[in-house]
Design an enzyme around this catalytic site. Structure first.
Site, PDB file in Angstrom:
ATOM      1  N   ASN A 131      11.235  68.561  52.866  1.00  0.00           N
ATOM      2  CA  ASN A 131      11.705  67.646  51.816  1.00  0.00           C
ATOM      3  C   ASN A 131      10.842  66.389  51.882  1.00  0.00           C
ATOM      4  O   ASN A 131      11.019  65.563  52.772  1.00  0.00           O
ATOM      5  CB  ASN A 131      13.185  67.309  52.053  1.00  0.00           C
ATOM      6  CG  ASN A 131      13.692  66.273  51.060  1.00  0.00           C
ATOM      7  OD1 ASN A 131      13.023  65.972  50.058  1.00  0.00           O
ATOM      8  ND2 ASN A 131      14.865  65.712  51.326  1.00  0.00           N
ATOM      9  N   GLU A 138      23.403  69.092  57.352  1.00  0.00           N
ATOM     10  CA  GLU A 138      22.660  67.857  57.594  1.00  0.00           C
ATOM     11  C   GLU A 138      23.639  66.722  57.871  1.00  0.00           C
ATOM     12  O   GLU A 138      24.111  66.058  56.925  1.00  0.00           O
ATOM     13  CB  GLU A 138      21.809  67.507  56.366  1.00  0.00           C
ATOM     14  CG  GLU A 138      20.769  68.532  56.023  1.00  0.00           C
ATOM     15  CD  GLU A 138      19.538  67.877  55.385  1.00  0.00           C
ATOM     16  OE1 GLU A 138      18.430  68.111  55.886  1.00  0.00           O
ATOM     17  OE2 GLU A 138      19.692  67.110  54.421  1.00  0.00           O
ATOM     18  N   GLU A 155      21.338  61.914  50.327  1.00  0.00           N
ATOM     19  CA  GLU A 155      20.789  60.701  49.703  1.00  0.00           C
ATOM     20  C   GLU A 155      21.172  60.654  48.223  1.00  0.00           C
ATOM     21  O   GLU A 155      21.302  59.578  47.649  1.00  0.00           O
ATOM     22  CB  GLU A 155      19.266  60.647  49.928  1.00  0.00           C
ATOM     23  CG  GLU A 155      18.970  60.280  51.383  1.00  0.00           C
ATOM     24  CD  GLU A 155      17.605  60.672  51.901  1.00  0.00           C
ATOM     25  OE1 GLU A 155      16.748  61.084  51.102  1.00  0.00           O
ATOM     26  OE2 GLU A 155      17.413  60.586  53.130  1.00  0.00           O
ATOM     27  N   LYS A 195      10.855  63.996  49.912  1.00  0.00           N
ATOM     28  CA  LYS A 195      11.570  62.822  49.358  1.00  0.00           C
ATOM     29  C   LYS A 195      10.691  62.083  48.358  1.00  0.00           C
ATOM     30  O   LYS A 195       9.946  62.701  47.614  1.00  0.00           O
ATOM     31  CB  LYS A 195      12.060  61.909  50.486  1.00  0.00           C
ATOM     32  CG  LYS A 195      12.790  62.654  51.592  1.00  0.00           C
ATOM     33  CD  LYS A 195      13.580  61.748  52.464  1.00  0.00           C
ATOM     34  CE  LYS A 195      14.098  62.504  53.660  1.00  0.00           C
ATOM     35  NZ  LYS A 195      15.223  61.896  54.327  1.00  0.00           N
ATOM     36  N   GLY A 197      16.898  60.776  58.876  1.00  0.00           N
ATOM     37  CA  GLY A 197      15.961  59.656  58.853  1.00  0.00           C
ATOM     38  C   GLY A 197      16.260  58.597  59.896  1.00  0.00           C
ATOM     39  O   GLY A 197      15.725  57.486  59.844  1.00  0.00           O
ATOM     40  N   HIS A 201      21.870  66.875  48.366  1.00  0.00           N
ATOM     41  CA  HIS A 201      21.323  66.098  49.483  1.00  0.00           C
ATOM     42  C   HIS A 201      22.143  64.820  49.650  1.00  0.00           C
ATOM     43  O   HIS A 201      22.553  64.207  48.667  1.00  0.00           O
ATOM     44  CB  HIS A 201      19.841  65.772  49.224  1.00  0.00           C
ATOM     45  CG  HIS A 201      19.163  65.258  50.450  1.00  0.00           C
ATOM     46  ND1 HIS A 201      19.313  63.964  50.895  1.00  0.00           N
ATOM     47  CD2 HIS A 201      18.361  65.873  51.368  1.00  0.00           C
ATOM     48  CE1 HIS A 201      18.626  63.804  52.011  1.00  0.00           C
ATOM     49  NE2 HIS A 201      18.040  64.953  52.326  1.00  0.00           N
ATOM     50  N   SER A 229      16.424  64.540  61.306  1.00  0.00           N
ATOM     51  CA  SER A 229      15.470  64.089  62.316  1.00  0.00           C
ATOM     52  C   SER A 229      14.889  65.243  63.139  1.00  0.00           C
ATOM     53  O   SER A 229      14.658  65.108  64.345  1.00  0.00           O
ATOM     54  CB  SER A 229      16.103  63.029  63.231  1.00  0.00           C
ATOM     55  OG  SER A 229      16.439  61.874  62.482  1.00  0.00           O
TER      56      SER A 229
END
Ligand code: PEP
Length: 263
Positions: A9, A169, A97, A11, A175, A95, A215
């Site tokens: 990904n 996740e 985010e 991003k 991150g 996701h 991560s």
């Protein structure tokens, strides 16, 4: 034997000018028989990545990072599933985010998943709890609720045939440089399969790949892939570094060989 998948990904990184090079380098460094590789660049880079991979390594699939839940209409700035035809064969939905920044709900994510399936895109459905939820002992409840919200009412056979992949996740690991333990990720993977069973998806739960994301690096990937119930990784930050991807996919290759997938 379940498929082994490593999805990158990217991003909001790369431009159409540099994405092709990164895709080519990543593809060249990650040739591992039996591992399904996917690169998910930003929308404007899909064409450049697709063109680069078509000549460098057509075995690497291209994915989008999001898709709208409507087919067309007055949705400025959005991209629908039919618009991805010829540009992507996979798509990430849910996701964290997007849950955080765009307020995406489980129900909306379920509709996006449905659009992906209709359009012949392979969905990667992301689920995962916040840190306070884990600390309160609610991680499994949260993930079950997310799965239920996104999958209830969907046709299990059709969604399974579309190649659904679930990515666990934990939000606090994304991150942050802080990763879950392999044991926690494996326990959640088992909980995901039980939850699919409870939803009436039992015929497909055992064969559906569950990835870990949060991560992941070439150093910690072994922690996850040593767990038989983890089938690969969704990789964010480290996926922009070909050396990291080389290490991650090499470890995934070991799992693919152990599962007899390497041909
Ligand atoms: C992700 O974006 O899905 C992700 C897991 O990011 P990172 O690897 O950077 O934590």
């Amino acid at each position: 034997m379940r498929e082994v998948v490593v999805a990158a990904n990217w991003k909001m990184h790369t431009t159409p000018a540099d994405a092709g090079d990164l895709a080519r380098t990543t593809a060249a460094r990650t040739r591992e028989p039996g591992v399904t590789r996917v690169i998910c660049p930003p929308y404007p880079c899909l064409a450049a990545v697709g063109a680069a991979l078509a000549t460098a390594d057509p075995d690497v699939a291209v994915g989008a990072q999001n898709v709208h839940d409507e087919l067309a209409g007055a949705y400025t700035g959005e991209i629908s599933a039919p618009m991805l035809a010829g540009l992507a064969t996979w798509v990430i939905v849910g996701h964290s985010e997007r849950r955080r920044d765009a307020g995406e709900t489980d129900e909306l994510i379920g509709r996006k998943l449905g659009r992906a399936v209709e359009a012949g895109l392979r969905p990667i459905l992301c689920v995962g709890e916040q840190l306070d939820e884990r600390e309160a002992g609610l991680a499994t409840d949260v993930v079950e609720r997310q799965l239920h919200g996104a999958l209830a009412g969907r046709d299990p056979a059709e969604t399974n045939a579309a190649g659904l992949v679930i990515a666990y996740e934990p939000v606090w690991a994304i991150g942050t440089g802080r990763n879950a333990t392999g044991a926690d990720a494996a326990a959640m993977s088992d909980a995901i399969r039980s939850s699919l069973d409870a939803l009436g998806w039992g015929d497909f739960a055992a064969g559906m790949p569950v990835l870990y994301g949060g991560s992941v690096t070439s150093t910690n990937i072994d922690t996850f892939l040593a767990e038989p119930s983890i089938d690969g990784a969704l990789v964010g930050g480290a996926s922009l570094k070909p050396d990291e991807m080389a290490g991650i996919v090499a470890r995934a290759g070991m799992t693919a060989r152990a599962r007899g997938l390497a041909g």
